[in-house]
Design an enzyme around this catalytic site. Structure first.
Site, short mmCIF file in Angstrom:
data_model
loop_
_atom_site.label_atom_id
_atom_site.label_comp_id
_atom_site.label_asym_id
_atom_site.label_seq_id
_atom_site.Cartn_x
_atom_site.Cartn_y
_atom_site.Cartn_z
CB SER A 49 -0.89 0.02 1.22
OG SER A 49 -0.42 -0.05 2.42
CG ASP B 77 -2.36 5.54 8.39
OD1 ASP B 77 -1.27 4.96 8.62
OD2 ASP B 77 -2.97 5.50 7.37
CG HIS C 37 -0.83 4.16 4.63
ND1 HIS C 37 -1.37 3.46 5.61
CD2 HIS C 37 -0.41 3.23 3.64
CE1 HIS C 37 -1.39 2.16 5.28
NE2 HIS C 37 -0.87 1.90 4.37
#
Length: 443
Positions: free
Chosen positions: A181, A422, A425
């Site tokens: 990702s 998060d 990312h």
């Protein structure tokens, strides 16, 4: 006088013999040293003789078809790791190219400079292909300073981003990002950096799938992303349903994925984060009864990197493909690592870390050495994009709670950033744009 001349002649002869003896001794010693370096000591030979070496990337079929791992695959029992290794010796390192690279300016060493004149390179809301997981402003982040930082190498400059020039480099070509990702985030960044100059009726995006493709018709070019978080075939190759109790991989085969990526002209690989999630189950290609071996994630990654390198050496290099490998993307899960005594994470961080030597626990030095050792054997044919240190400084660049992953965070979750941030990312526009500037620089 005659006696002196004879003595003089004898002295010259002795001197000549001495010089010959010294030259012979030096050459003999160099030859002996070289033999010692080339010939492992007996202990190493005995150890290597007990290791089974597996030839990678061999297509094996059973009952006329190859068995593909998927999320329903299970191990038929698990045993200890047998010690098997991948049989790939690599190319001889090219010291000339390595020396030339070392003499150039190191664009990966530098600092972040606030620049609200040239950055961001695109507008989040103007990119129709933006991911909700990375669209931090859309999901409530009001402090936009994270968008305005420019990477400035020490002693030189990065090549300035130029959309028209990049499209010309891609004309008639396929650029493919392969990995997890984080590599998908870099792919989305590249699409957003380039898509604005293509008319709406001349561009398209395929539905989300293991291979997702952005097409620009007038350049006959594609920018693609292939979901392959572990590079080799695994039971986690579904881009949506990959949250599984156990990771099963074929450590000796990239053939499932390489059947897709071998058609690309420019390849950008990454793999890292998934190897830090505990032990991995190895299902060797030739294993007929479905029994797995269990191995630590880092050691399993080393096997996989060797299998990947075998494909690069045997297929990518002969076909003159451009190959890049992106190093690990750091995480910022513990604020105490950059601010002693604090107990937060990346939430509410607004500026980069200024300590040049900073290195957090989200990046693993031994893993960096694995990548370095494998890529070095590929000579100068693979370009490493060493994004780790420069990204280490960017504690401010993560989505934290300003994101949507399948669904919006609830008010209760938003009020608990310690649990729901998060910090893996990256917001876009942001840090991955600089990774792509580095890619453009080396292209």
């Amino acid at each position: 006088m005659q006696r002196w001349n004879r003595r003089k002649t004898h002295l010259h002869l002795l001197a000549l013999l001495f010089v010959c003896f010294m030259v012979f001794t030096i050459l003999h010693n160099e030859h002996s040293i070289r033999k010692i370096q080339e010939t492992p000591d007996p202990e190493i030979r005995r150890r290597d003789a007990s290791i089974t070496f597996v030839k990678p990337n061999v297509l094996i079929t059973r009952n006329g078809a190859s068995e593909i791992l998927d999320r329903f695959s299970k191990c038929n029992g698990t045993r200890d790791y047998s010690g098997r290794k991948i049989s790939w010796s690599g190319r001889k390192p090219d010291s000339t190219n390595r020396r030339e690279r070392s003499e150039r300016c190191d664009v990966f060493s530098g600092k972040w400079v606030f620049d609200n004149t040239s950055y961001p390179l695109y507008n989040e809301s103007k990119c129709p292909y933006m991911s909700d997981q990375l669209a931090c402003h859309k999901h409530g982040r009001t402090d936009l300073r994270y968008q305005y930082w420019r990477w400035q190498p020490h002693g030189c400059n990065l090549k300035r981003w130029n959309i028209a020039e990049m499209w010309e480099k891609l004309r008639g070509k396929r650029l493919m990002f392969v990995g997890d990702s984080l590599n998908r985030g870099q792919w989305i960044s590249m699409v957003c950096l380039l898509q604005s100059v293509i008319p709406a009726d001349k561009k398209s995006m395929s539905p989300n799938a293991p291979l997702t493709i952005f097409r620009a018709e007038e350049y006959n070019a594609t920018i693609e992303f292939l979901w392959a978080p572990l590079l080799v075939e695994s039971n986690s190759d579904d881009p949506v349903n990959h949250r599984l109790d156990e990771r099963i991989i074929r450590p000796d085969s990239v053939l499932k994925h390489s059947s897709e990526w071998e058609h690309a002209d420019i390849l950008v690989f990454n793999t890292y984060l998934w190897w830090r999630q505990g032990p991995v189950k190895l299902l060797w290609n030739a294993e007929e009864n479905g029994a797995c071996e269990e191995l630590d994630g880092r050691e399993a990654m080393e096997l996989v990197m060797t299998t990947w390198a075998d494909w690069v050496a045997s297929r990518a290099i002969p076909l003159k493909k451009r190959v890049f490998f992106v190093t690990m993307s750091p995480t910022h899960l513990w604020s105490r690592e950059w601010e002693s005594g604090s107990e937060g994470n990346c939430y509410d961080e607004k500026t980069p870390i200024e300590l040049e030597s900073y290195w957090g626990s989200g990046s693993d030095q031994p893993t960096m050495r694995i990548v370095e050792n494998v890529v070095e054997k590929l000579s100068s044919e693979v370009t490493v994009l060493n994004i780790t240190q420069l990204s280490e400084y960017r504690k401010d660049g993560h989505p934290s709670i300003y994101r949507k992953f399948w669904e919006e965070l609830s008010p209760q979750q938003l009020s608990n950033p310690a649990s729901y941030s998060d910090c893996i990312h990256w917001c876009l526009p942001g840090v991955p744009d600089v990774w792509n500037e580095l890619l453009f620089h080396f292209l």
